[in-house]
Design an enzyme around this catalytic site. Structure first.
Site, PDB file in Angstrom:
ATOM      1  N   LYS A   1       0.836  -1.192   0.000  1.00 29.73           N
ATOM      2  CA  LYS A   1       0.000   0.000   0.000  1.00 29.73           C
ATOM      3  C   LYS A   1       0.872   1.242   0.000  1.00 29.73           C
ATOM      4  O   LYS A   1       1.718   1.412   0.873  1.00 29.73           O
ATOM      5  CB  LYS A   1      -0.923   0.027   1.224  1.00 29.73           C
ATOM      6  CG  LYS A   1      -1.843   1.261   1.269  1.00 29.73           C
ATOM      7  CD  LYS A   1      -2.791   1.207   2.451  1.00 29.73           C
ATOM      8  CE  LYS A   1      -2.142   1.652   3.747  1.00 29.73           C
ATOM      9  NZ  LYS A   1      -1.909   3.128   3.789  1.00 29.73           N
TER      10      LYS A   1
ATOM     11  N   LYS B   1      -7.304   7.956  -1.440  1.00 23.07           N
ATOM     12  CA  LYS B   1      -8.619   8.378  -0.928  1.00 23.07           C
ATOM     13  C   LYS B   1      -9.166   9.606  -1.662  1.00 23.07           C
ATOM     14  O   LYS B   1      -9.469  10.632  -1.057  1.00 23.07           O
ATOM     15  CB  LYS B   1      -8.545   8.652   0.575  1.00 23.07           C
ATOM     16  CG  LYS B   1      -8.094   7.473   1.421  1.00 23.07           C
ATOM     17  CD  LYS B   1      -8.102   7.837   2.903  1.00 23.07           C
ATOM     18  CE  LYS B   1      -7.654   6.673   3.761  1.00 23.07           C
ATOM     19  NZ  LYS B   1      -6.196   6.419   3.655  1.00 23.07           N
TER      20      LYS B   1
ATOM     21  N   ARG C   1       2.913  -1.512  10.987  1.00 21.58           N
ATOM     22  CA  ARG C   1       4.003  -1.664  11.958  1.00 21.58           C
ATOM     23  C   ARG C   1       4.328  -3.107  12.291  1.00 21.58           C
ATOM     24  O   ARG C   1       5.492  -3.445  12.536  1.00 21.58           O
ATOM     25  CB  ARG C   1       3.640  -0.907  13.250  1.00 21.58           C
ATOM     26  CG  ARG C   1       3.457   0.591  13.077  1.00 21.58           C
ATOM     27  CD  ARG C   1       2.929   1.206  14.381  1.00 21.58           C
ATOM     28  NE  ARG C   1       2.720   2.630  14.289  1.00 21.58           N
ATOM     29  CZ  ARG C   1       1.582   3.209  13.927  1.00 21.58           C
ATOM     30  NH1 ARG C   1       0.541   2.452  13.596  1.00 21.58           N
ATOM     31  NH2 ARG C   1       1.455   4.521  13.886  1.00 21.58           N
TER      32      ARG C   1
END
Length: 233
Positions: free
Chosen positions: A33, A62, A209
């Site tokens: 991503k 977005k 993460r």
């Protein structure tokens, strides 16, 4: 057909940092991503480099603007070769349909819509004047997205089970807010674990993460894939 369920969030501010991680990953185990921070810093040139490494790219920008502007942005993203691109469902029906129509027939680019950001809770909704519980608003926006013939939505994995039941097996559910059991929520509020997300019906898990900060990112990817596969075979 290889269809990795994990999408690694490249939350970096430079191409060098992103490539340092992706050089340790395997495109058979994950997709990537690229969001606003990295795309602003490194541009489409980085996306092309990542695709040359064999990765499918979710271009997480977005888009939310007037219909014509969003349509042109989606067309450009499809031309770039993005595997997936997203828009904001709050842009409304005309914008969603313009985005859908802008991606050429036969294109492999998936078009999905963001319902509510996983950082938002009831207080945030009240601040901007949205009535109802988060899950009610997510359902309304997901129904609108499906009605406009988009491929799916970004949603919290906590909402995935209901949306899967509501919208069927072919509707794509992309779920961020994935954390390990006992992990920190960090800046997200509506979160869940990878296994629970898959049980809830998530199509793809956006994981940041947990992989990007792992001592051995490839090993972490392999472990997560093994857990996911154990639930889907």
């Amino acid at each position: 057909m290889n269809d990795p369920r994990i999408i690694v969030a490249l939350d970096f501010n430079s191409a060098a940092d992103a490539l340092s991680l992706t050089n340790k990953l395997n495109p058979r185990l994950c997709r990537l991503k690229v969001g606003k921070e990295l795309f602003t810093a490194a541009g489409p040139q980085l996306v092309e480099k990542l695709m040359l490494q064999g990765f499918d790219i979710f271009l997480d920008l977005k888009f939310h603007d007037i219909p014509n502007t969003v349509a042109n942005a989606c067309k450009a993203a499809s031309s770039l070769g993005a595997w997936m691109v997203n828009v904001h469902a709050l842009g409304g029906r005309k914008m969603l349909m313009a985005a859908r129509d802008a991606i050429p027939q036969g294109s492999s680019t998936k078009l999905i819509a963001v319902t509510l950001l996983t950082s938002m809770d009831q207080d945030d909704l009240a601040d901007i004047g949205l009535q109802g519980q988060p899950e009610q608003i997510v359902e309304r926006l997901a129904r609108l997205t499906d009605d406009c013939a988009l491929d799916g939505v970004v949603c919290s994995a906590l909402e995935a089970a209901h949306l899967r039941q509501l919208l069927g097996d072919n509707f794509c559910l992309v779920t961020p807010g994935i954390r390990p059991s006992g992990g920190q929520a960090d800046d997200q509020k509506r979160i869940t674990t990878p296994l629970q997300a898959i049980r809830n019906g998530s199509s793809y898990l956006v994981i940041g993460r947990l992989i990007t900060q792992a001592n051995e990112p490839l090993l972490m990817c392999q472990q997560l894939n093994a857990e996911i596969t154990s639930l889907t075979i």
